[in-house]
Scaffold this active site. Structure first.
Site, PDB file in Angstrom:
ATOM      1  N   SER A 143       0.896  -1.123   0.002  1.00  0.00           N
ATOM      2  CA  SER A 143      -0.064   0.088   0.125  1.00  0.00           C
ATOM      3  C   SER A 143       1.091   1.231   0.082  1.00  0.00           C
ATOM      4  O   SER A 143       2.125   1.305   0.399  1.00  0.00           O
ATOM      5  CB  SER A 143      -0.918   0.022   1.223  1.00  0.00           C
ATOM      6  OG  SER A 143      -1.489   1.413   1.374  1.00  0.00           O
ATOM      7  N   TYR A 156      -2.258  -1.060  10.664  1.00  0.00           N
ATOM      8  CA  TYR A 156      -2.169  -1.094   8.891  1.00  0.00           C
ATOM      9  C   TYR A 156      -0.609  -0.653   8.375  1.00  0.00           C
ATOM     10  O   TYR A 156      -0.003  -1.475   8.002  1.00  0.00           O
ATOM     11  CB  TYR A 156      -3.281  -0.657   8.391  1.00  0.00           C
ATOM     12  CG  TYR A 156      -3.494  -0.646   6.993  1.00  0.00           C
ATOM     13  CD1 TYR A 156      -4.228  -1.779   6.472  1.00  0.00           C
ATOM     14  CD2 TYR A 156      -2.733   0.230   5.898  1.00  0.00           C
ATOM     15  CE1 TYR A 156      -4.220  -2.322   5.130  1.00  0.00           C
ATOM     16  CE2 TYR A 156      -3.019  -0.142   4.694  1.00  0.00           C
ATOM     17  CZ  TYR A 156      -3.650  -1.146   4.170  1.00  0.00           C
ATOM     18  OH  TYR A 156      -3.873  -1.394   2.823  1.00  0.00           O
TER      19      TYR A 156
HETATM   20  P1  NAD Z   1     -11.323  -6.404   0.194  1.00  0.00           P
HETATM   21  O1  NAD Z   1     -11.690  -6.241   1.730  1.00  0.00           O
HETATM   22  O2  NAD Z   1     -12.350  -6.046  -0.765  1.00  0.00           O
HETATM   23  O3  NAD Z   1     -10.610  -7.639   0.042  1.00  0.00           O
HETATM   24  C1  NAD Z   1      -9.800  -8.383   1.159  1.00  0.00           C
HETATM   25  C2  NAD Z   1     -10.205  -9.928   1.115  1.00  0.00           C
HETATM   26  O4  NAD Z   1      -9.328 -10.398   2.053  1.00  0.00           O
HETATM   27  C3  NAD Z   1     -11.480 -10.252   1.656  1.00  0.00           C
HETATM   28  O5  NAD Z   1     -12.073 -11.089   0.511  1.00  0.00           O
HETATM   29  C4  NAD Z   1     -11.258 -10.964   2.765  1.00  0.00           C
HETATM   30  O6  NAD Z   1     -12.469 -11.743   2.992  1.00  0.00           O
HETATM   31  C5  NAD Z   1      -9.937 -11.366   2.895  1.00  0.00           C
HETATM   32  N1  NAD Z   1      -9.634 -11.725   4.236  1.00  0.00           N
HETATM   33  C6  NAD Z   1      -9.366 -10.975   5.207  1.00  0.00           C
HETATM   34  N2  NAD Z   1      -9.124 -11.393   6.095  1.00  0.00           N
HETATM   35  C7  NAD Z   1      -8.495 -12.711   5.765  1.00  0.00           C
HETATM   36  C8  NAD Z   1      -8.020 -13.750   6.802  1.00  0.00           C
HETATM   37  N3  NAD Z   1      -7.890 -13.648   7.950  1.00  0.00           N
HETATM   38  N4  NAD Z   1      -8.067 -14.837   5.932  1.00  0.00           N
HETATM   39  C9  NAD Z   1      -8.287 -14.947   4.608  1.00  0.00           C
HETATM   40  N5  NAD Z   1      -8.593 -13.952   3.926  1.00  0.00           N
HETATM   41  C10 NAD Z   1      -8.847 -12.743   4.490  1.00  0.00           C
HETATM   42  O7  NAD Z   1      -9.980  -5.549   0.329  1.00  0.00           O
HETATM   43  P2  NAD Z   1      -9.220  -4.832  -0.936  1.00  0.00           P
HETATM   44  O8  NAD Z   1      -9.033  -3.595  -0.940  1.00  0.00           O
HETATM   45  O9  NAD Z   1      -9.207  -5.866  -2.139  1.00  0.00           O
HETATM   46  O10 NAD Z   1      -7.686  -5.265  -0.346  1.00  0.00           O
HETATM   47  C11 NAD Z   1      -6.923  -6.331  -0.777  1.00  0.00           C
HETATM   48  C12 NAD Z   1      -5.351  -5.743  -0.293  1.00  0.00           C
HETATM   49  O11 NAD Z   1      -5.024  -4.630  -0.826  1.00  0.00           O
HETATM   50  C13 NAD Z   1      -5.177  -5.532   1.206  1.00  0.00           C
HETATM   51  O12 NAD Z   1      -3.876  -6.357   1.714  1.00  0.00           O
HETATM   52  C14 NAD Z   1      -5.180  -4.126   1.481  1.00  0.00           C
HETATM   53  O13 NAD Z   1      -4.470  -3.878   2.671  1.00  0.00           O
HETATM   54  C15 NAD Z   1      -4.347  -3.754   0.094  1.00  0.00           C
HETATM   55  N6  NAD Z   1      -4.852  -2.293  -0.298  1.00  0.00           N
HETATM   56  C16 NAD Z   1      -6.115  -2.143  -0.521  1.00  0.00           C
HETATM   57  C17 NAD Z   1      -6.164  -0.590  -0.865  1.00  0.00           C
HETATM   58  C18 NAD Z   1      -7.559   0.131  -1.006  1.00  0.00           C
HETATM   59  O14 NAD Z   1      -7.606   1.254  -1.204  1.00  0.00           O
HETATM   60  N7  NAD Z   1      -8.595  -0.722  -1.156  1.00  0.00           N
HETATM   61  C19 NAD Z   1      -5.133   0.253  -1.000  1.00  0.00           C
HETATM   62  C20 NAD Z   1      -3.708  -0.297  -0.870  1.00  0.00           C
HETATM   63  C21 NAD Z   1      -3.571  -1.594  -0.479  1.00  0.00           C
END
Ligand code: NAD
Length: 261
Positions: A143, A156
């Protein structure tokens, strides 16, 4: 450049990852789902891991892959996942927004388990298989918060900075074996994780939710709109493609200019 299920993969012919096996953690939603779709469209067999069994099953069906319902906070669940991979996308993650003095220690611990310890445990299991074949790609969905801090996100920001370190060590150890490891560093992406954060940030900052995206989330970003998950998946796919063997130990910001300021 069309996939077996109608998608297209810019920059890669369909089947470019034919014969490769990938695992995407958190593949049931958001960025992970987009990565699973992109990797499968390029020809990889994709293992979709998610704590949400229904979401994992849905995406696995969509991409013709295999679903693995698993809680990545549980080392025993990780030990039951397939280890024979060519591509590992460490993507599963979660957020908690609170001031340090109010941050529940068990939430802090959970974020480290899912976003740092799980990637480490998965690497321990999967790297020997990549080394044996002399090729592997590790993509860590970090991120902008792996590179910069924001208030109220101690769990985070700590976890993502740790993931950056783990990725660099993986790059050094993997290099003699044809294995690269990189981080992708998005700003705010249009996913359920961010939709949930808008409400939490509104409460933490005492703002109405409609002002949170522009005034809190994208305050540091020169581009004032959310990133689409497919754009992050395209970078992840590029890192698995034919021209990126020398890209390793890197962190690739796609943050709308946040870290340029
Ligand atoms: P999201 O919530 O849409 O998806 C995350 C997925 O991870 C979900 O399906 C959830 O069920 C799964 N998950 C959570 N805890 C878990 C566990 N204990 N075991 C197995 N699965 C688990 O979120 P996203 O935005 O797609 O995020 C995905 C990644 O991208 C994350 O690492 C997040 O930190 C990173 N990220 C997101 C953003 C953003 O703005 N959305 C920005 C930078 C980085």
């Amino acid at each position: 450049m069309t996939s077996g299920f109608g998608g297209t993969v810019p920059g890669l012919p369909a089947g470019g990852l034919g014969g490769r096996t990938a695992m995407v953690t958190g593949g049931g939603s958001g960025i992970g789902r987009a990565c699973a779709v992109a990797l499968a469209a390029a020809g990889a067999i994709v293992h979709v891991v998610d704590v949400d069994a229904g979401a994992a099953a849905h995406v696995a069906e969509l991409v013709g892959g295999r679903a693995h319902p698993a809680d990545l906070a549980d080392p025993a669940a990780i030990a039951a996942l397939p280890a024979d991979l060519d591509i590992l996308v460490n993507n599963a993650g979660l957020q908690h927004v609170a001031a340090i003095e109010d941050f529940p220690p068990e939430r802090f611990e959970l974020l480290q388990k899912v976003m740092v310890t799980a990637p480490f445990l998965l690497l321990r299991r999967t790297l020997p298989h990549m080394y044996a074949r002399g090729w592997g790609r590790v993509v860590n969905v970090s991120s902008v918060h792996g590179l910069r801090a924001s208030a109220f996100k101690s769990g985070y920001v700590t976890a993502k900075h740790a993931l950056e370190g783990l990725s660099k060590v993986t790059a050094l150890e993997g290099a003699p074996h044809g294995v690269t490891s990189n981080c992708v560093n998005p700003g705010y992406v249009r996913t359920p994780l961010v939709e949930r954060q808008i409400a939490a940030q509104a409460e933490a900052h005492g703002l109405p939710p409609e002002r949170v995206v522009g005034e809190v989330l994208l305050r540091g970003s020169a581009i004032k709109r959310l990133i689409e998950p497919e754009a992050v998946a395209a970078v992840a796919l590029w890192l698995c493609g034919p021209h990126t063997g020398h890209v390793t130990g890197a962190s690739l910001p796609m943050d709308g200019g946040w870290t340029a300021a």
